[in-house]
Design an enzyme around this catalytic site. Structure first.
Site, PDB file in Angstrom:
ATOM      1  N   GLY A 246       0.267  25.370 -25.982  1.00 50.99           N
ATOM      2  CA  GLY A 246       1.637  25.693 -25.604  1.00 50.99           C
ATOM      3  C   GLY A 246       2.519  25.777 -26.828  1.00 50.99           C
ATOM      4  N   CYS A 247       3.787  25.494 -26.645  1.00 55.01           N
ATOM      5  CA  CYS A 247       4.769  25.582 -27.723  1.00 55.01           C
ATOM      6  C   CYS A 247       4.376  24.673 -28.880  1.00 55.01           C
ATOM      7  CB  CYS A 247       6.139  25.179 -27.190  1.00 55.01           C
ATOM      8  SG  CYS A 247       7.399  25.065 -28.466  1.00 55.01           S
ATOM      9  N   PHE A 248       4.298  25.239 -30.077  1.00 56.06           N
ATOM     10  CA  PHE A 248       3.865  24.421 -31.218  1.00 56.06           C
ATOM     11  C   PHE A 248       4.871  23.362 -31.614  1.00 56.06           C
ATOM     12  CE2 PHE A 248       4.468  28.528 -33.980  1.00 56.06           C
ATOM     13  CZ  PHE A 248       5.864  28.463 -33.889  1.00 56.06           C
ATOM     14  N   TRP A 249       6.132  23.496 -31.215  1.00 52.11           N
ATOM     15  CA  TRP A 249       7.111  22.458 -31.534  1.00 52.11           C
ATOM     16  C   TRP A 249       6.726  21.127 -30.903  1.00 52.11           C
ATOM     17  CZ3 TRP A 249      11.956  25.675 -29.841  1.00 52.11           C
ATOM     18  CH2 TRP A 249      12.186  26.702 -30.757  1.00 52.11           C
ATOM     19  N   CYS A 250       6.249  21.173 -29.652  1.00 55.23           N
ATOM     20  CA  CYS A 250       5.843  19.944 -28.953  1.00 55.23           C
ATOM     21  C   CYS A 250       4.618  19.319 -29.607  1.00 55.23           C
ATOM     22  CB  CYS A 250       5.508  20.252 -27.496  1.00 55.23           C
ATOM     23  SG  CYS A 250       6.870  20.887 -26.503  1.00 55.23           S
TER      24      CYS A 250
END
Length: 185
Positions: A14-18
């Protein structure tokens, strides 16, 4: 941490920020870098990857010391942080760039990844069929600098405060209890 004994693993959930935010606070992880892999375009940009036309996934490259944290423990964290039963999405983030994927560098890593998937499926944590892709590693492209440590630099940004922040808190509670975090809670 033994700098001469470091290994790398690359995966997308998913989102790499998480993903990047959580891995950067694990004991034994030297760095977690947001980037792109698995596609056909050289030097992709965030805007290009977001179209879904590059074939790349948002991924994180983890550099770690296996004498402190094992590949198996990293996989446990990976499967905790995202739902491996969602095809080409994580929550409201939809598209092939958000797919669940593990990149392997050789047959040994491929076997370890297959075993990690089986262990996670057997745990019953996620209800449904796993769609996590396994792919040979070819090239990692670091994301633009503003994506690195994005949550720490932008905790009040709406996506960060409503999605990333709660995920990090849940992560800290679970893995803090297992004493896997770099700092005490």
């Amino acid at each position: 941490m033994d700098k001469n004994n470091l290994e790398e693993i690359i995966f997308g959930g998913g989102c790499f920020w998480c993903v990047e935010s959580c891995f950067n606070i694990l004991k034994g992880v030297e760095s977690a870098i947001s980037g792109y892999a698995g596609g056909h375009q050289s030097h992709p940009t965030y805007q290009e990857v977001c179209t879904g036309e590059t074939g790349h996934a948002e991924v994180v490259k983890i550099t770690y010391d296996p004498s402190i944290i094992s590949y198996e423990q990293l996989m446990e964290v990976f499967f905790f942080l995202h739902d491996p039963t969602q095809l080409n999405r994580q929550g409201n983030d939809i598209g092939t760039q958000y797919r669940s994927i593990i990149f392997y560098k050789d047959d040994i890593e491929k076997q370890k990844a297959e075993q990690a998937i089986k262990r996670s499926e057997a745990s019953g944590k996620w209800n449904g069929t796993y769609v996590t892709e396994l792919a040979p590693f070819e090239k990692f492209w670091p994301a633009e600098q503003y994506h690195q440590g994005y949550y720490n630099a932008n905790p009040t940004q709406p996506y960060c405060s409503s999605v990333v922040g709660p995920k990090i808190q849940k992560f800290k509670i679970h893995f803090g209890e297992l004493e896997m975090l770099e700092t005490s809670l």
